[in-house]
Each structure stands twice: as C-alpha cells, then as structure tokens.
Write an enzyme that holds these catalytic residues in place. Sequence first.
Site, PDB file in Angstrom:
ATOM      1  N   HIS A 171       0.858  -1.375   0.069  1.00 37.41           N
ATOM      2  CA  HIS A 171       0.185   0.343   0.056  1.00 37.41           C
ATOM      3  C   HIS A 171       1.019   1.195   0.161  1.00 37.41           C
ATOM      4  CE1 HIS A 171      -3.694  -2.140   1.346  1.00 37.41           C
ATOM      5  NE2 HIS A 171      -3.517  -2.354   0.730  1.00 37.41           N
TER       6      HIS A 171
ATOM      7  N   VAL B 151       1.755  -9.861  18.601  1.00 40.04           N
ATOM      8  CA  VAL B 151       3.229  -9.908  17.758  1.00 40.04           C
ATOM      9  C   VAL B 151       4.175 -10.187  18.692  1.00 40.04           C
ATOM     10  CG1 VAL B 151       1.664  -9.369  15.683  1.00 40.04           C
ATOM     11  CG2 VAL B 151       2.576  -7.770  17.521  1.00 40.04           C
TER      12      VAL B 151
HETATM   13  P1  OAD Z   1      -6.889  -4.085  10.214  1.00 37.24           P
HETATM   14  O1  OAD Z   1      -6.639  -3.163  11.631  1.00 37.24           O
HETATM   15  O2  OAD Z   1      -8.464  -4.145   9.549  1.00 37.24           O
HETATM   16  O3  OAD Z   1      -6.793  -5.542  11.076  1.00 37.24           O
HETATM   17  C1  OAD Z   1      -5.595  -5.788  12.105  1.00 37.24           C
HETATM   18  C2  OAD Z   1      -5.748  -6.908  13.023  1.00 37.24           C
HETATM   19  O4  OAD Z   1      -4.869  -6.789  14.075  1.00 37.24           O
HETATM   20  C3  OAD Z   1      -7.066  -7.317  13.308  1.00 37.24           C
HETATM   21  O5  OAD Z   1      -7.776  -8.671  12.928  1.00 37.24           O
HETATM   22  C4  OAD Z   1      -6.616  -7.249  14.881  1.00 37.24           C
HETATM   23  O6  OAD Z   1      -7.241  -8.436  15.259  1.00 37.24           O
HETATM   24  C5  OAD Z   1      -5.098  -7.537  15.123  1.00 37.24           C
HETATM   25  N1  OAD Z   1      -3.923  -7.243  16.373  1.00 37.24           N
HETATM   26  C6  OAD Z   1      -4.344  -6.083  16.899  1.00 37.24           C
HETATM   27  N2  OAD Z   1      -2.981  -6.481  17.545  1.00 37.24           N
HETATM   28  C7  OAD Z   1      -2.636  -7.231  17.330  1.00 37.24           C
HETATM   29  C8  OAD Z   1      -1.414  -7.425  18.494  1.00 37.24           C
HETATM   30  N3  OAD Z   1      -0.853  -7.176  19.046  1.00 37.24           N
HETATM   31  N4  OAD Z   1      -0.984  -8.527  18.162  1.00 37.24           N
HETATM   32  C9  OAD Z   1      -1.992  -9.667  16.922  1.00 37.24           C
HETATM   33  N5  OAD Z   1      -2.777  -9.268  15.918  1.00 37.24           N
HETATM   34  C10 OAD Z   1      -3.269  -8.091  16.347  1.00 37.24           C
HETATM   35  O7  OAD Z   1      -5.660  -3.868   9.799  1.00 37.24           O
HETATM   36  P2  OAD Z   1      -5.053  -4.566   8.346  1.00 37.24           P
HETATM   37  O8  OAD Z   1      -5.658  -5.950   8.006  1.00 37.24           O
HETATM   38  O9  OAD Z   1      -3.940  -3.954   7.886  1.00 37.24           O
HETATM   39  O10 OAD Z   1      -5.571  -0.118   3.632  1.00 37.24           O
HETATM   40  O11 OAD Z   1      -5.860  -3.358   6.978  1.00 37.24           O
HETATM   41  C11 OAD Z   1      -5.520  -3.631   5.498  1.00 37.24           C
HETATM   42  C12 OAD Z   1      -5.849  -2.070   5.253  1.00 37.24           C
HETATM   43  O12 OAD Z   1      -6.409  -2.139   5.460  1.00 37.24           O
HETATM   44  C13 OAD Z   1      -4.960  -1.257   5.650  1.00 37.24           C
HETATM   45  O13 OAD Z   1      -3.832  -1.709   5.348  1.00 37.24           O
HETATM   46  C14 OAD Z   1      -5.941  -0.086   5.177  1.00 37.24           C
HETATM   47  C15 OAD Z   1      -7.269  -0.480   5.490  1.00 37.24           C
HETATM   48  O14 OAD Z   1      -8.096  -0.131   4.871  1.00 37.24           O
HETATM   49  C16 OAD Z   1      -5.770   1.368   2.505  1.00 37.24           C
HETATM   50  O15 OAD Z   1      -5.937   1.639   3.635  1.00 37.24           O
HETATM   51  C17 OAD Z   1      -6.144   1.125   0.929  1.00 37.24           C
END
Ligand code: OAD
Length: 265
Positions: free
Chosen positions: A136, A252
Amino acid sequence: DDLERLAGAIRRADTAVAVTGAGLSAPSGVPTFRGDDGIWDRFDERQFTSDRFRRDPAGFWTDRVALHRAMFDEEYEPNAGHEALAAMGWDGNLEAILTQNTDGLHGDAAGAGGERTNDGEPDVAAETETTVLELHGNSRWVRCTDCGNRRDGDPIVERAAAGELPPTCECGGVFRPDVVLFGDRLPDAVLQRARSLARESDVFLAIGSSLVVEPAASLPRLAASTGATVAIVNLEPTPCDGIAETVLREDVTAVLPRLRDLTTA
Ligand code: OAD
C-alpha cells in the site's frame, strides 16, 4: 506444540513469506484500522478515495493531515515483532515480507530507513536479502501527480498543515501521499510479485491483519492452493483461519520473538 511445529516447517522451508498488517504495528503505538477506536471509527474511508483526491485535493489534504497525525504523530519505532521478522530475514529463514502497512517500520527494523520506491521495484533492505514489498505504499513519502517527483513527506504534510492546500511541486503539480488510496489499483508489478511470492512459498505467515482487504486477503488462500503451510498470528479470528494449519491467537510481540528463537535453535 504449535509454535515448535511451525518453527520446524520454517526451518525446512525453501521459501517462507509473511504478509503483515496493522496489528503488527499496534504495539508500536500505530492504531489499527478496524476494531474499537480503530482509524475507521474516527474517519470515514470515503474521505481518502482517489476520486476525492481528484475532485477536491484541498479537502483531501485537510483530512489527510488529520489522519497522518492520528496515525503517526507519536515517535514510533519498530517493536519486538518487526525485529524478530528482520532477524529471521538475516538468518535466511524469511524470503519476503509483504506488508499492507505504510509506516515504514519493516525498513527501520532492517536498517533500511524505510527507503523505497513505489515503482514496483521491491526494496531489498540494506543488510538483508529479505524483500520488503510495501503493498500500500509508504506514508513517509509524497509524489507529484504531474512530474512524478518523489519527496520526503513530512515537510509536505507540514506545509499542508500550515495552510498550503493542496501542497504543490515546483512544476505546479499537486502532491499526493505515495500510498494506495481507495479506488487506486495496486501497481501491477507489485501485485504480480506478491502473488508469485505467495505461490512460491512453502510456509506463508499472515501476521496482524484482519485479512478482509484485497489483495492481501486472498494471498493466504493462494499460498495454500499451491501447497504452502499457512499460519496466522492474530488476537482475533480471521476469515482464513479455516485454511491455516496453525492459528496463534496471541500478541505479535510475544509470538514472533519466540518463533525466531525456535527457528535458530
Ligand atoms: P486491520 O485494522 O483491519 O486489522 C488489524 C488486525 O490486527 C486485527 O485483525 C486485530 O485482531 C489484529 N491485532 C491487533 N493488535 C494485535 C497484536 N498486538 N497482535 C496480534 N494481532 C493484533 O488492519 P489491516 O488488516 O492491516 O488499507 O488492514 C488492511 C487495510 O485496510 C489497510 O492497509 C488499510 C485499511 O483500510 C488502505 O488504507 C488502502
């Protein structure tokens, strides 16, 4: 146990690949997008579409400054999770990191300072052979929509914050964050590279991502379809848990250092 089995699979693998998401940077103080008090609770995705940028670049930049402050205002640094992945790269146990994060922390952890280009050429971190593919883009950079000139983003964000709306290049073109906005396609070269790494992998790790946003969401399935062992590290369930051999529902910063140690044991 599960972690030991996964470490064994990584040791035996020719190619291990990880996809990472906002959960990996959460312990560094960068907020996640989804979930309580996530970024999309505080902002509306529609403020940040490529369409909005074209129609209303001044309004877009006003909102972008607020988003930038909400995400990156604190001094943020790589955490034990980023460091463990970088170390697995140095050990020769991790071929590539495909990240959805735009915070540059994988580059910092690997000593590359987050330096990269967004032209489809992956950044090969200075001290490792690990490919870091920023799916991204990178929020630390901006680029001119006319001449393509790429710049350190912080001063440009500051200019926008000070009222230059939208901030423009010497050539007169409008700057935009060097990231993939909603409505943008991922650069083809980046997408192809990510897909072929997923297909090549024997072990595919999905770390700290909700796995609901494409194309990252379909990479674990693609990897599994060509025989990879899939493992998921996430505090919560994901839509890919069913195809994963290992699901580690832990932080993590707890799992990844242990995983790294076990792969070198
Ligand atoms: P999300 O915010 O959708 O998901 C974050 C994930 O991390 C969740 O499933 C949590 O359960 C998990 N999580 C949080 N803290 C954690 C920890 N300490 N240890 C383990 N797991 C943990 O983020 P992304 O999947 O990265 O796109 O989101 C994908 C995309 O959606 C982003 O890149 C962005 C957004 O809209 C754009 O801006 C184009």
